[in-house]
Scaffold this motif. Structure first.
Motif, PDB file in Angstrom:
ATOM      1  N   LEU A  13       3.683  -2.993  -4.317  1.00  0.00           N
ATOM      2  CA  LEU A  13       4.698  -2.261  -3.553  1.00  0.00           C
ATOM      3  C   LEU A  13       4.660  -2.804  -2.131  1.00  0.00           C
ATOM      4  N   ASN A  38      -6.298   9.697  -2.252  1.00  0.00           N
ATOM      5  CA  ASN A  38      -4.926   9.401  -1.816  1.00  0.00           C
ATOM      6  C   ASN A  38      -4.729   7.891  -1.762  1.00  0.00           C
ATOM      7  N   SER A  44       1.646   5.345  -9.032  1.00  0.00           N
ATOM      8  CA  SER A  44       2.083   3.998  -9.437  1.00  0.00           C
ATOM      9  C   SER A  44       1.771   3.759 -10.906  1.00  0.00           C
TER      10      SER A  44
HETATM   11  N1  LIG Z   1       7.447   3.404  -1.512  1.00  0.00           N
HETATM   12  C1  LIG Z   1       6.344   2.728  -1.175  1.00  0.00           C
HETATM   13  N2  LIG Z   1       6.413   1.589  -0.465  1.00  0.00           N
HETATM   14  C2  LIG Z   1       5.312   0.896  -0.124  1.00  0.00           C
HETATM   15  N3  LIG Z   1       4.060   1.262  -0.468  1.00  0.00           N
HETATM   16  C3  LIG Z   1       3.941   2.396  -1.166  1.00  0.00           C
HETATM   17  C4  LIG Z   1       5.061   3.183  -1.558  1.00  0.00           C
HETATM   18  N4  LIG Z   1       4.617   4.257  -2.257  1.00  0.00           N
HETATM   19  C5  LIG Z   1       3.277   4.144  -2.292  1.00  0.00           C
HETATM   20  N5  LIG Z   1       2.861   3.038  -1.643  1.00  0.00           N
HETATM   21  C6  LIG Z   1       1.480   2.546  -1.494  1.00  0.00           C
HETATM   22  O1  LIG Z   1       1.015   2.247  -2.795  1.00  0.00           O
HETATM   23  C7  LIG Z   1      -0.349   2.626  -2.932  1.00  0.00           C
HETATM   24  C8  LIG Z   1      -0.498   3.542  -4.157  1.00  0.00           C
HETATM   25  O2  LIG Z   1       0.275   4.718  -3.931  1.00  0.00           O
HETATM   26  P1  LIG Z   1       0.369   5.855  -5.017  1.00  0.00           P
HETATM   27  O3  LIG Z   1       1.465   6.773  -4.581  1.00  0.00           O
HETATM   28  O4  LIG Z   1       0.441   5.239  -6.350  1.00  0.00           O
HETATM   29  O5  LIG Z   1      -1.062   6.541  -4.852  1.00  0.00           O
HETATM   30  P2  LIG Z   1      -1.572   7.954  -5.354  1.00  0.00           P
HETATM   31  O6  LIG Z   1      -2.943   7.719  -5.900  1.00  0.00           O
HETATM   32  O7  LIG Z   1      -0.586   8.585  -6.241  1.00  0.00           O
HETATM   33  O8  LIG Z   1      -1.671   8.730  -3.975  1.00  0.00           O
HETATM   34  P3  LIG Z   1      -1.567  10.304  -3.582  1.00  0.00           P
HETATM   35  O9  LIG Z   1      -2.795  10.949  -4.121  1.00  0.00           O
HETATM   36  O10 LIG Z   1      -1.584  10.248  -2.089  1.00  0.00           O
HETATM   37  O11 LIG Z   1      -0.292  10.843  -4.152  1.00  0.00           O
HETATM   38  C9  LIG Z   1      -0.760   3.246  -1.612  1.00  0.00           C
HETATM   39  O12 LIG Z   1      -1.445   2.275  -0.872  1.00  0.00           O
HETATM   40  C10 LIG Z   1       0.545   3.606  -0.961  1.00  0.00           C
HETATM   41  O13 LIG Z   1       0.436   3.503   0.450  1.00  0.00           O
END
Ligand SMILES: Nc1ncnc2c1ncn2[C@@H]1O[C@H](COP(=O)(O)OP(=O)(O)OP(=O)(O)O)[C@@H](O)[C@H]1O
Length: 252
Positions: A13, A38, A44
């Motif tokens: 991403l 987080n 993802s």
């Molecule tokens: N739309 C986006 N554009 C760029 N990077 C993104 C985007 N959404 C998420 N990321 C990045 O992708 C990575 C994985 O994010 P993801 O949302 O899958 O994590 P998560 O484990 O679900 O987090 P959380 O517990 O905070 O919801 C992180 O480093 C985040 O900053």
């Protein structure tokens, strides 16, 4: 039967790797919780499994390549509860919940929606507009929409966010029940104690990699709790089974 299989899945991403060679098999009957800090890649992972996030590697749904399935075939197999609970239209809760069963028409769809609302003790909200509810009430309606589907595999992102503690356990029990009867559920969760209490299996992600995968006591071992979450944990016998209590490894 394997409902979902990821084989060395990579995704990016904005130029950053968010899934880094993840392997994952989900079988019929399983309730699997995906935990991690987080930004670990939990959302993802779900989005890649749904075909919503472009990914490298092989992803199969009930032994079929995800990329060869039509949107209708995907909808018959996969249901998604997104993290975002905002809703655009102020429709009655029962109509919103019935949207989970788009292949049922009219009264049959509404009956399914009503039954799903009852499952999360939201039957009393059936005729209320979803814009006229508290955040937690609306969250229950959105969960009901996910429970109303016939799909084999439900991928739920933070299903208990914003709910009362007793309703969190209720929703986890409903997800566990749904995983029985030839289906499976994958849910992301921040509450490790709740995951440990209800999941058959816990997958731990950190920096886009799978670092643990197994029964709760194995997946949330002392090493994983400390290294991935900065926590120390104690298992004790609760009213209805083992309970995991956690606190910061350095103390509060
Ligand atoms: N739309 C986006 N554009 C760029 N990077 C993104 C985007 N959404 C998420 N990321 C990045 O992708 C990575 C994985 O994010 P993801 O949302 O899958 O994590 P998560 O484990 O679900 O987090 P959380 O517990 O905070 O919801 C992180 O480093 C985040 O900053």
């Amino acid at each position: 039967m394997t409902l979902l299989a990821l084989d060395k899945v990579f995704a990016e991403l904005a130029g950053r790797r968010v899934l880094d060679g993840v392997d994952l098999d989900i079988a019929t009957g399983e309730f699997v919780c995906v935990c991690g800090p987080n930004g670990a890649g939990k959302t993802s992972l779900l989005r890649a499994a749904l075909g919503l996030l472009p990914a490298e590697g092989r992803i199969t749904v009930a032994d079929r390549d995800l990329r060869e399935m039509s949107p209708r075939q995907l909808a018959e197999r996969l249901a998604y509860l997104p993290q975002e609970r905002r809703l655009a239209w102020n429709v009655p809760a029962v109509e919103l919940a019935a949207l989970g069963a788009p292949f049922l028409s009219g009264e049959a769809g509404l009956a399914r929606g009503r039954a799903a609302l009852d499952l999360v003790e939201a039957g009393h909200l059936a005729d209320r507009g979803v814009a006229e509810m508290s955040g937690g009430e609306r969250a229950r309606v959105v969960i009901a929409r996910a429970l109303a589907t016939d799909a084999d595999l439900l991928l739920a992102d933070e299903p208990v966010a914003g709910l009362d503690p007793d309703v969190q356990h209720l929703v986890m029990r409903r997800l566990r029940e749904r995983a029985g009867g030839g289906r499976a559920v994958v849910a992301t969760l921040h509450d490790l104690s709740l995951a440990a209490r209800h999941a058959d299996r816990i997958v731990v992600l950190a920096n886009g990699r799978k670092v643990a995968d197994g029964a709760p006591p194995q997946a949330l071992s002392a090493d994983v709790l400390r290294a991935v979450f900065g926590l120390s944990g104690v298992w004790f016998e609760g009213v209805s089974g083992p309970v995991l209590a956690v606190e910061p490894a350095q103390g509060v």
